[in-house]
Design an enzyme around this catalytic site. Structure first.
Site, PDB file in Angstrom:
ATOM      1  N   SER A 125       0.809  -1.227   0.000  1.00 47.45           N
ATOM      2  CA  SER A 125       0.000   0.000   0.000  1.00 47.45           C
ATOM      3  C   SER A 125       0.840   1.274   0.000  1.00 47.45           C
ATOM      4  O   SER A 125       1.910   1.341   0.628  1.00 47.45           O
ATOM      5  CB  SER A 125      -0.868  -0.014   1.257  1.00 47.45           C
ATOM      6  OG  SER A 125      -1.376   1.259   1.526  1.00 47.45           O
ATOM      7  N   GLU A 127       0.143   3.669   1.713  1.00 42.33           N
ATOM      8  CA  GLU A 127       0.173   4.122   3.108  1.00 42.33           C
ATOM      9  C   GLU A 127       1.560   3.860   3.723  1.00 42.33           C
ATOM     10  O   GLU A 127       1.928   4.490   4.710  1.00 42.33           O
ATOM     11  CB  GLU A 127      -0.934   3.403   3.884  1.00 42.33           C
ATOM     12  CG  GLU A 127      -1.095   3.787   5.337  1.00 42.33           C
ATOM     13  CD  GLU A 127      -1.726   5.158   5.614  1.00 42.33           C
ATOM     14  OE1 GLU A 127      -2.387   5.713   4.719  1.00 42.33           O
ATOM     15  OE2 GLU A 127      -1.541   5.678   6.737  1.00 42.33           O
ATOM     16  N   TYR A 151      -1.637   0.534  10.601  1.00 36.56           N
ATOM     17  CA  TYR A 151      -1.864  -0.123   9.307  1.00 36.56           C
ATOM     18  C   TYR A 151      -0.621   0.002   8.429  1.00 36.56           C
ATOM     19  O   TYR A 151      -0.146  -0.988   7.855  1.00 36.56           O
ATOM     20  CB  TYR A 151      -3.084   0.506   8.618  1.00 36.56           C
ATOM     21  CG  TYR A 151      -3.289   0.042   7.187  1.00 36.56           C
ATOM     22  CD1 TYR A 151      -3.971  -1.132   6.910  1.00 36.56           C
ATOM     23  CD2 TYR A 151      -2.781   0.783   6.116  1.00 36.56           C
ATOM     24  CE1 TYR A 151      -4.146  -1.563   5.600  1.00 36.56           C
ATOM     25  CE2 TYR A 151      -2.959   0.361   4.809  1.00 36.56           C
ATOM     26  CZ  TYR A 151      -3.640  -0.814   4.550  1.00 36.56           C
ATOM     27  OH  TYR A 151      -3.808  -1.240   3.249  1.00 36.56           O
TER      28      TYR A 151
HETATM   29  P1  NAP Z   1     -11.455  -4.766   1.909  1.00 33.84           P
HETATM   30  O1  NAP Z   1     -12.613  -4.469   1.039  1.00 33.84           O
HETATM   31  O2  NAP Z   1     -11.460  -4.294   3.321  1.00 33.84           O
HETATM   32  O3  NAP Z   1     -11.265  -6.362   1.909  1.00 33.84           O
HETATM   33  C1  NAP Z   1     -10.425  -7.003   2.843  1.00 33.84           C
HETATM   34  C2  NAP Z   1     -10.681  -8.488   2.800  1.00 33.84           C
HETATM   35  O4  NAP Z   1      -9.819  -9.149   3.747  1.00 33.84           O
HETATM   36  C3  NAP Z   1     -12.122  -8.899   3.174  1.00 33.84           C
HETATM   37  O5  NAP Z   1     -12.512  -9.955   2.331  1.00 33.84           O
HETATM   38  C4  NAP Z   1     -11.965  -9.382   4.601  1.00 33.84           C
HETATM   39  O6  NAP Z   1     -12.937 -10.307   4.999  1.00 33.84           O
HETATM   40  C5  NAP Z   1     -10.610 -10.071   4.510  1.00 33.84           C
HETATM   41  N1  NAP Z   1      -9.957 -10.283   5.814  1.00 33.84           N
HETATM   42  C6  NAP Z   1      -9.735  -9.366   6.778  1.00 33.84           C
HETATM   43  N2  NAP Z   1      -9.090  -9.931   7.808  1.00 33.84           N
HETATM   44  C7  NAP Z   1      -8.900 -11.237   7.483  1.00 33.84           C
HETATM   45  C8  NAP Z   1      -8.298 -12.338   8.141  1.00 33.84           C
HETATM   46  N3  NAP Z   1      -7.732 -12.225   9.353  1.00 33.84           N
HETATM   47  N4  NAP Z   1      -8.286 -13.539   7.504  1.00 33.84           N
HETATM   48  C9  NAP Z   1      -8.851 -13.678   6.289  1.00 33.84           C
HETATM   49  N5  NAP Z   1      -9.447 -12.676   5.620  1.00 33.84           N
HETATM   50  C10 NAP Z   1      -9.461 -11.473   6.216  1.00 33.84           C
HETATM   51  O7  NAP Z   1     -10.094  -4.226   1.265  1.00 33.84           O
HETATM   52  P2  NAP Z   1      -9.765  -3.919  -0.291  1.00 33.84           P
HETATM   53  O8  NAP Z   1      -9.989  -2.482  -0.541  1.00 33.84           O
HETATM   54  O9  NAP Z   1     -10.376  -4.950  -1.145  1.00 33.84           O
HETATM   55  O10 NAP Z   1      -8.175  -4.115  -0.269  1.00 33.84           O
HETATM   56  C11 NAP Z   1      -7.581  -5.379  -0.582  1.00 33.84           C
HETATM   57  C12 NAP Z   1      -6.159  -5.388  -0.101  1.00 33.84           C
HETATM   58  O11 NAP Z   1      -5.418  -4.346  -0.737  1.00 33.84           O
HETATM   59  C13 NAP Z   1      -5.972  -5.156   1.391  1.00 33.84           C
HETATM   60  O12 NAP Z   1      -4.852  -5.914   1.801  1.00 33.84           O
HETATM   61  C14 NAP Z   1      -5.655  -3.688   1.499  1.00 33.84           C
HETATM   62  O13 NAP Z   1      -4.934  -3.421   2.669  1.00 33.84           O
HETATM   63  C15 NAP Z   1      -4.825  -3.501   0.250  1.00 33.84           C
HETATM   64  N6  NAP Z   1      -4.832  -2.164  -0.335  1.00 33.84           N
HETATM   65  C16 NAP Z   1      -6.015  -1.558  -0.637  1.00 33.84           C
HETATM   66  C17 NAP Z   1      -6.014  -0.315  -1.248  1.00 33.84           C
HETATM   67  C18 NAP Z   1      -7.298   0.378  -1.595  1.00 33.84           C
HETATM   68  O14 NAP Z   1      -7.256   1.605  -1.812  1.00 33.84           O
HETATM   69  N7  NAP Z   1      -8.418  -0.313  -1.680  1.00 33.84           N
HETATM   70  C19 NAP Z   1      -4.792   0.290  -1.575  1.00 33.84           C
HETATM   71  C20 NAP Z   1      -3.608  -0.379  -1.278  1.00 33.84           C
HETATM   72  C21 NAP Z   1      -3.631  -1.613  -0.678  1.00 33.84           C
HETATM   73  P3  NAP Z   1     -14.362  -9.832   5.577  1.00 33.84           P
HETATM   74  O15 NAP Z   1     -15.182  -9.538   4.349  1.00 33.84           O
HETATM   75  O16 NAP Z   1     -14.829 -10.999   6.342  1.00 33.84           O
HETATM   76  O17 NAP Z   1     -14.100  -8.615   6.409  1.00 33.84           O
HETATM   77  N1  GDD Z   2     -12.475   7.067   6.141  1.00 34.51           N
HETATM   78  C1  GDD Z   2     -12.652   8.389   6.279  1.00 34.51           C
HETATM   79  N2  GDD Z   2     -13.795   8.849   6.841  1.00 34.51           N
HETATM   80  N3  GDD Z   2     -11.683   9.218   5.833  1.00 34.51           N
HETATM   81  C2  GDD Z   2     -11.873  10.547   5.963  1.00 34.51           C
HETATM   82  C3  GDD Z   2     -13.038  11.078   6.532  1.00 34.51           C
HETATM   83  C4  GDD Z   2     -14.040  10.198   7.011  1.00 34.51           C
HETATM   84  O1  GDD Z   2     -15.068  10.591   7.529  1.00 34.51           O
HETATM   85  N4  GDD Z   2     -12.939  12.444   6.498  1.00 34.51           N
HETATM   86  C5  GDD Z   2     -11.775  12.738   5.947  1.00 34.51           C
HETATM   87  N5  GDD Z   2     -11.106  11.597   5.619  1.00 34.51           N
HETATM   88  C6  GDD Z   2      -9.760  11.525   5.028  1.00 34.51           C
HETATM   89  C7  GDD Z   2      -8.788  10.647   5.803  1.00 34.51           C
HETATM   90  O2  GDD Z   2      -8.273  11.350   6.952  1.00 34.51           O
HETATM   91  C8  GDD Z   2      -7.728  10.400   4.732  1.00 34.51           C
HETATM   92  O3  GDD Z   2      -6.824  11.469   4.686  1.00 34.51           O
HETATM   93  C9  GDD Z   2      -8.551  10.375   3.434  1.00 34.51           C
HETATM   94  O4  GDD Z   2      -9.837  10.921   3.754  1.00 34.51           O
HETATM   95  C10 GDD Z   2      -8.744   8.981   2.836  1.00 34.51           C
HETATM   96  O5  GDD Z   2      -9.233   8.132   3.856  1.00 34.51           O
HETATM   97  P1  GDD Z   2      -9.769   6.645   3.507  1.00 34.51           P
HETATM   98  O6  GDD Z   2     -10.767   6.698   2.436  1.00 34.51           O
HETATM   99  O7  GDD Z   2     -10.152   6.027   4.808  1.00 34.51           O
HETATM  100  O8  GDD Z   2      -8.484   5.939   2.871  1.00 34.51           O
HETATM  101  P2  GDD Z   2      -6.950   5.878   3.353  1.00 34.51           P
HETATM  102  O9  GDD Z   2      -6.147   6.716   2.415  1.00 34.51           O
HETATM  103  O10 GDD Z   2      -6.809   6.148   4.791  1.00 34.51           O
HETATM  104  O11 GDD Z   2      -6.607   4.335   3.151  1.00 34.51           O
HETATM  105  C11 GDD Z   2      -6.958   3.642   1.946  1.00 34.51           C
HETATM  106  O12 GDD Z   2      -5.918   3.747   1.015  1.00 34.51           O
HETATM  107  C12 GDD Z   2      -4.719   3.064   1.368  1.00 34.51           C
HETATM  108  C13 GDD Z   2      -3.726   3.287   0.213  1.00 34.51           C
HETATM  109  O13 GDD Z   2      -3.104   4.526   0.344  1.00 34.51           O
HETATM  110  C14 GDD Z   2      -7.285   2.207   2.325  1.00 34.51           C
HETATM  111  O14 GDD Z   2      -7.877   1.580   1.218  1.00 34.51           O
HETATM  112  C15 GDD Z   2      -6.055   1.431   2.695  1.00 34.51           C
HETATM  113  O15 GDD Z   2      -6.377   0.040   2.851  1.00 34.51           O
HETATM  114  C16 GDD Z   2      -5.037   1.585   1.567  1.00 34.51           C
HETATM  115  O16 GDD Z   2      -3.861   0.869   1.840  1.00 34.51           O
END
Ligand code: NAP
Ligand code: GDD
Length: 321
Positions: A125, A127, A151
């Site tokens: 990520s 992050e 995280y």
């Molecule tokens: P998500 O919608 O939160 O999906 C996470 C998945 O992991 C869900 O299926 C969840 O199951 C499962 N899970 C959580 N804890 C687990 C455990 N202990 N054992 C087995 N399964 C578990 O996240 P996503 O957005 O699809 O992201 C997928 C991956 O990419 C994550 O690793 C995330 O950190 C990473 N990532 C995401 C982003 C982004 O912007 N979306 C960016 C960079 C990296 P449940 O449905 O049961 O909760």
């Molecule tokens: N969730 C959330 N809720 N975020 C908020 C809010 C709120 O009410 N108000 C402002 N924000 C701001 C957060 O402080 C952050 O700066 C930004 O919106 C994005 O927040 P999220 O959508 O929660 O995503 P993230 O950037 O913290 O994390 C996501 O991206 C990562 C990759 O950079 C997640 O998908 C992570 O799993 C992923 O790794």
């Protein structure tokens, strides 16, 4: 027929990836956690439920991982499971580290022992970079990693474990460092889907205000559908290595609100209020990724731009509500 095993198949990315791999002709297997509401377990993979095989397991339960990998004998493993919410990771730091760091170690050990000839993708990520930014205003593979959340710390450990296992045991293990990616399937407590859902509710008279945290942070937002395609490209490149995947565009949360509310004929200033509850003890202020390498070498190209993605999310919420 190639076999792919996806952890986190019930999540946003897992569900899009499963659909994509089924389309490519893969036999797809997934690991799901037991949930008390059975319908929630597979709501995102509802439409392809009969085309994928799922097993109960958990990243924290090592024996479940060994059993599943032994049974499936996958050619490709996509490790997407994680506690993926950055703000929540401040509330449950220990669980976050156990799942996202030790859980990855458990996966790597089971993979190395049972199917070391398989390919392994780790969902890393942006992050991990924390507030490090290169002089040109971007983050890339060489940017310093200095995470600002439990995280982020967990993902840095997992990232390093994958590099170490690749080098030490000559495994085809890769990290995809993906910047934020969203979709109508995004959890509604992430900012894009929270803003879209809240604005549509306001437009329909279902609520009056939307409470958010920091409006001044910037993110590089792409679409999950585009990003799961990069995972497959990364794993199928001849050389196992790490890549960054991003749009190269950045916007503030305030700009996101402005676009969403304007699209509905509203002014976000009349409805958005800030609540400390949604602020983080330490914030990552700015993300803008450099993905030139994956575009040039692997031919990855996003099909969605920011406006198309948000418009799709608005349209889906208008139908849902
Ligand atoms: P998500 O919608 O939160 O999906 C996470 C998945 O992991 C869900 O299926 C969840 O199951 C499962 N899970 C959580 N804890 C687990 C455990 N202990 N054992 C087995 N399964 C578990 O996240 P996503 O957005 O699809 O992201 C997928 C991956 O990419 C994550 O690793 C995330 O950190 C990473 N990532 C995401 C982003 C982004 O912007 N979306 C960016 C960079 C990296 P449940 O449905 O049961 O909760
Ligand atoms: N969730 C959330 N809720 N975020 C908020 C809010 C709120 O009410 N108000 C402002 N924000 C701001 C957060 O402080 C952050 O700066 C930004 O919106 C994005 O927040 P999220 O959508 O929660 O995503 P993230 O950037 O913290 O994390 C996501 O991206 C990562 C990759 O950079 C997640 O998908 C992570 O799993 C992923 O790794």
């Amino acid at each position: 027929m190639k076999k792919a095993l996806i952890t986190g198949i019930t999540g946003q990315d897992g569900s899009y990836l499963a659909e994509y791999l089924v389309q490519l002709g893969y036999e797809v297997f997934g690991i799901v956690r037991r949930q008390s509401v059975a319908e929630n377990q597979s709501s995102r993979i509802h439409e392809i439920n009969d085309q994928v095989t799922t097993y109960y397991g958990d990243l924290i339960d090592e024996t479940s991982l060994y059993k599943i990998i032994r049974r499936v004998q996958p050619d490709e493993i996509y490790n997407l499971a994680a506690m993926s919410h950055v703000r929540v990771s401040f509330d449950v730091p220990s669980f976050t580290i156990k799942t996202n760091a030790l859980g990855v170690l458990n996966m790597l050990e089971a993979y190395r022992e049972v199917t070391p000839e398989a390919k392994f993708y780790q969902a890393s990520s942006s992050e991990m970079f924390g507030n490090s930014v290169d002089n040109d205003g971007c983050q890339r593979l060489t940017t310093n990693m200095s995470p600002v959340s439990p995280y982020g710390c967990s993902k840095v450990m997992a990232y390093n474990l994958v590099c170490h296992y690749r080098n030490a045991y000559k495994l085809h293990a890769c990290n995809g460092i993906l910047f934020n990616h969203e979709s109508p399937r995004r959890g509604t407590n992430f900012v894009t889907n929270k803003v879209v859902k809240g604005a549509v509710e306001i437009k329909k008279g279902l609520r009056e205000k939307l409470e958010l945290g920091n409006l001044d942070s910037s993110r590089d937002w792409g679409h999950s559908y585009d990003y799961v395609r990069s995972m497959h490209l990364i794993l199928n490149h001849t050389e196992p290595r790490d890549w960054t995947v991003a749009t190269g565009e950045t916007r503030t949360v305030r700009q996101l609100c402005d676009y969403v509310f304007k699209s509905l004929g509203l002014n976000y200033r009349d409805y958005v209020v800030q609540n400390k509850r949604y602020m983080r003890p330490e914030e990552l202020n700015y993300l803008k990724g450099d993905s030139l390498e994956i575009r040039e070498k692997l031919g990855w190209k996003p099909r969605y731009n920011f406006e198309m993605m948000i418009d799709e999310m608005i349209s889906i919420w208008q139908d849902r509500l």
